[in-house]
Write a protein that holds these residues in place. Structure first.
Motif, PDB file in Angstrom:
ATOM      1  N   MET A  51      38.027 -22.118  70.675  1.00  0.00           N
ATOM      2  CA  MET A  51      36.753 -22.570  71.239  1.00  0.00           C
ATOM      3  C   MET A  51      35.540 -21.723  70.829  1.00  0.00           C
ATOM      4  N   ARG A  54      33.156 -26.075  70.219  1.00  0.00           N
ATOM      5  CA  ARG A  54      33.785 -26.970  71.197  1.00  0.00           C
ATOM      6  C   ARG A  54      32.829 -28.152  71.374  1.00  0.00           C
ATOM      7  N   GLY A  55      33.296 -29.151  72.144  1.00  0.00           N
ATOM      8  CA  GLY A  55      32.514 -30.382  72.258  1.00  0.00           C
ATOM      9  C   GLY A  55      33.036 -31.374  71.236  1.00  0.00           C
ATOM     10  N   ALA A  56      33.258 -32.621  71.686  1.00  0.00           N
ATOM     11  CA  ALA A  56      33.984 -33.585  70.852  1.00  0.00           C
ATOM     12  C   ALA A  56      33.379 -33.802  69.449  1.00  0.00           C
ATOM     13  N   PRO A  57      32.082 -34.149  69.335  1.00  0.00           N
ATOM     14  CA  PRO A  57      31.574 -34.394  67.977  1.00  0.00           C
ATOM     15  C   PRO A  57      31.626 -33.155  67.084  1.00  0.00           C
ATOM     16  N   ILE A  59      33.754 -30.642  67.247  1.00  0.00           N
ATOM     17  CA  ILE A  59      35.139 -30.392  66.839  1.00  0.00           C
ATOM     18  C   ILE A  59      35.482 -31.278  65.634  1.00  0.00           C
ATOM     19  N   CYS A 169      29.371 -29.909  82.332  1.00  0.00           N
ATOM     20  CA  CYS A 169      29.786 -29.302  81.067  1.00  0.00           C
ATOM     21  C   CYS A 169      28.601 -29.156  80.117  1.00  0.00           C
ATOM     22  N   ALA A 171      27.213 -31.223  76.956  1.00  0.00           N
ATOM     23  CA  ALA A 171      27.242 -32.317  75.982  1.00  0.00           C
ATOM     24  C   ALA A 171      25.902 -32.316  75.259  1.00  0.00           C
ATOM     25  N   ALA A 175      27.402 -29.002  71.439  1.00  0.00           N
ATOM     26  CA  ALA A 175      28.669 -29.742  71.455  1.00  0.00           C
ATOM     27  C   ALA A 175      28.723 -30.772  70.330  1.00  0.00           C
ATOM     28  N   CYS A 176      27.582 -30.995  69.702  1.00  0.00           N
ATOM     29  CA  CYS A 176      27.497 -32.009  68.628  1.00  0.00           C
ATOM     30  C   CYS A 176      27.044 -31.259  67.369  1.00  0.00           C
ATOM     31  N   GLN A 208      30.728 -23.825  80.661  1.00  0.00           N
ATOM     32  CA  GLN A 208      29.916 -24.417  79.593  1.00  0.00           C
ATOM     33  C   GLN A 208      28.540 -24.841  80.103  1.00  0.00           C
ATOM     34  N   GLY A 247      28.896 -36.467  78.922  1.00  0.00           N
ATOM     35  CA  GLY A 247      29.439 -36.853  77.625  1.00  0.00           C
ATOM     36  C   GLY A 247      30.874 -37.325  77.780  1.00  0.00           C
ATOM     37  N   ASN A 259      36.571 -36.610  80.143  1.00  0.00           N
ATOM     38  CA  ASN A 259      35.536 -35.596  79.912  1.00  0.00           C
ATOM     39  C   ASN A 259      35.968 -34.330  80.652  1.00  0.00           C
ATOM     40  N   LYS A 260      35.173 -33.295  80.534  1.00  0.00           N
ATOM     41  CA  LYS A 260      35.513 -32.002  81.131  1.00  0.00           C
ATOM     42  C   LYS A 260      35.984 -32.141  82.576  1.00  0.00           C
ATOM     43  N   PHE A 335      40.524 -31.335  81.145  1.00  0.00           N
ATOM     44  CA  PHE A 335      39.791 -32.607  81.221  1.00  0.00           C
ATOM     45  C   PHE A 335      40.352 -33.463  82.351  1.00  0.00           C
TER      46      PHE A 335
END
Ligand code: MRU
Length: 367
Positions: A51, A54-57, A59, A169, A171, A175-176, A208, A247, A259-260, A335
């Motif tokens: 980490m 981190r954050g979906a996009p 990652i 969290c 987002a 995270a992007c 976060q 997010g 999500n988180k 999550f």
């Protein structure tokens, strides 16, 4: 590692050496801005698993660059399919919940399998990593525009008073790559001169919200208040939250949202208080293969030590302190899943839709 460089995005290619990918090592924010250089696919895998990113996009984008670094390294290995599939498997396993990771790695694998010549392979893989990154930047920008349009009726109701948005969290752009997902409408509103105030859930155990979202909003000059994770329900009961925007790490084709951890409880409280609960996400966060989020989304379980210890600044040093009795057991689910009926709207780059299969399909008919 270098310190104190002003940056506006979370991942980029080194300007002098395109064989190096640079990231912000987010473990040290907000107290230190540390830039880390990724020079191998293994560096990318470690950065995701531990980490630093981190954050979906983000990652997903870091994994896409990880595949590019693997192509560079393929010059030293005898290039063969088992090498790339082993790298892909390791990258995908580095964190299980955010679907953007597998999505980006699979896009890279498709390209990689098309080339025999290593130089062409490297060029194609680099192009794709840049393309994925640019796409996510554009998508987040559009999410901001659609989100702002969605917020207009609430903004008008406030008659010039700040719109109170609760988020969980981080987002944001951290995270992007840029703009963020949940934060994109906030940045768009702020840039349009619309007064907003953000309630920032601290987001235990890794904080976060308190560390990253609060830092982002401070940098942007957006008024915000950090709250303990348990406070949102109370604020909602007292009319202090106008809407929630969060997010997503993985959203099913039917609109269930992972999500988180803690997001679900906020959605329940919002539902009970008739407050809109919006989820902002790019197409890369949809998992088109699954329909039942609670049963089918893999939930990451992290080291319980993250629950028992807390990290912060003490006399200029970042330290960890033990909160609980050392012998106590802790559990650390990363999550949770918010069922679609608790989600008021999804905000995507193609527009806003209801969290159900037919409405999502109208926006994304190709899936
Ligand atoms: O464990 P993290 O910090 O990677 O979790 C991140 C989140 O849950 C974000 O809310 C989600 O990835 C949306 S990012 C735009």
């Amino acid at each position: 590692m270098k310190n104190d460089i002003k940056v506006q995005q979370s991942v980029w290619l080194n300007s002098e050496n395109p064989k190096i990918v640079e990231i912000i090592d987010q473990r040290f924010l907000p107290h230190r801005l540390v830039i880390e250089q990724l020079e191998s696919w293994k560096d990318s895998e470690t950065a995701i698993r531990e980490m630093h990113v981190r954050g979906a996009p983000l990652i997903g984008v870091t994994a896409a660059y990880g595949m590019y670094l693997a192509c560079l390294e393929a010059k030293d290995h005898a290039k063969n399919n088992s090498y790339f599939s082993a790298v892909a498997t390791a990258l995908k396993a580095s964190r299980p919940t955010a679907v953007n990771l597998a999505w980006a790695v699979d896009r890279q694998l498709k390209i990689i399998n098309q080339f025999k010549n290593t130089d062409k392979l490297i060029a194609a893989s680099l192009n794709l990593a840049k393309q994925i990154s640019n796409e996510e930047v554009e998508n987040c920008k559009k999410i901001g525009q659609h989100g702002l349009t969605l917020l207009q009726p609430l903004i008008e109701k406030k008659k010039g008073q700040p719109l109170n948005i609760l988020t969980h969290c981080n987002a944001g752009w951290l995270a992007c790559v840029k703009h963020g997902t949940a934060t994109a409408p906030m940045y768009a509103a702020h840039q349009a001169g619309i007064p907003i105030h953000v309630w920032v859930d601290e987001t235990r155990p890794r904080n976060q919200g308190a560390r990253l979202t609060a830092w982002e909003l401070s940098q942007a000059g957006i008024p915000h208040t950090i709250i303990p994770d348990n406070t949102g329900g109370h604020l909602m009961q007292h009319g202090l939250v106008d809407c929630c925007i969060v997010g997503s790490d993985r959203t099913t084709r039917t609109g269930d949202v992972a999500n988180k951890i803690g997001t679900y409880l906020k959605a329940l409280a919002a539902h009970d208080n008739d407050i809109s609960f919006y989820v902002a996400l790019p197409a890369s966060t949809f998992d088109w293969e699954i329909s039942d989020g609670v049963k089918e989304i893999p939930i990451e379980e992290r080291n319980p030590e993250e629950v028992k210890y807390i990290q912060g600044l003490h006399e200029k040093n970042i330290i960890k302190v033990l909160v609980s009795p050392p012998e106590s057991t802790a559990v650390n689910y990363g999550f949770d899943v918010t069922p679609s009926h608790l989600v008021t709207r999804l905000i995507t780059e193609r527009g806003v839709c209801q969290a159900n299969e037919s409405s999502i399909h109208e926006l994304f008919p190709e899936y």
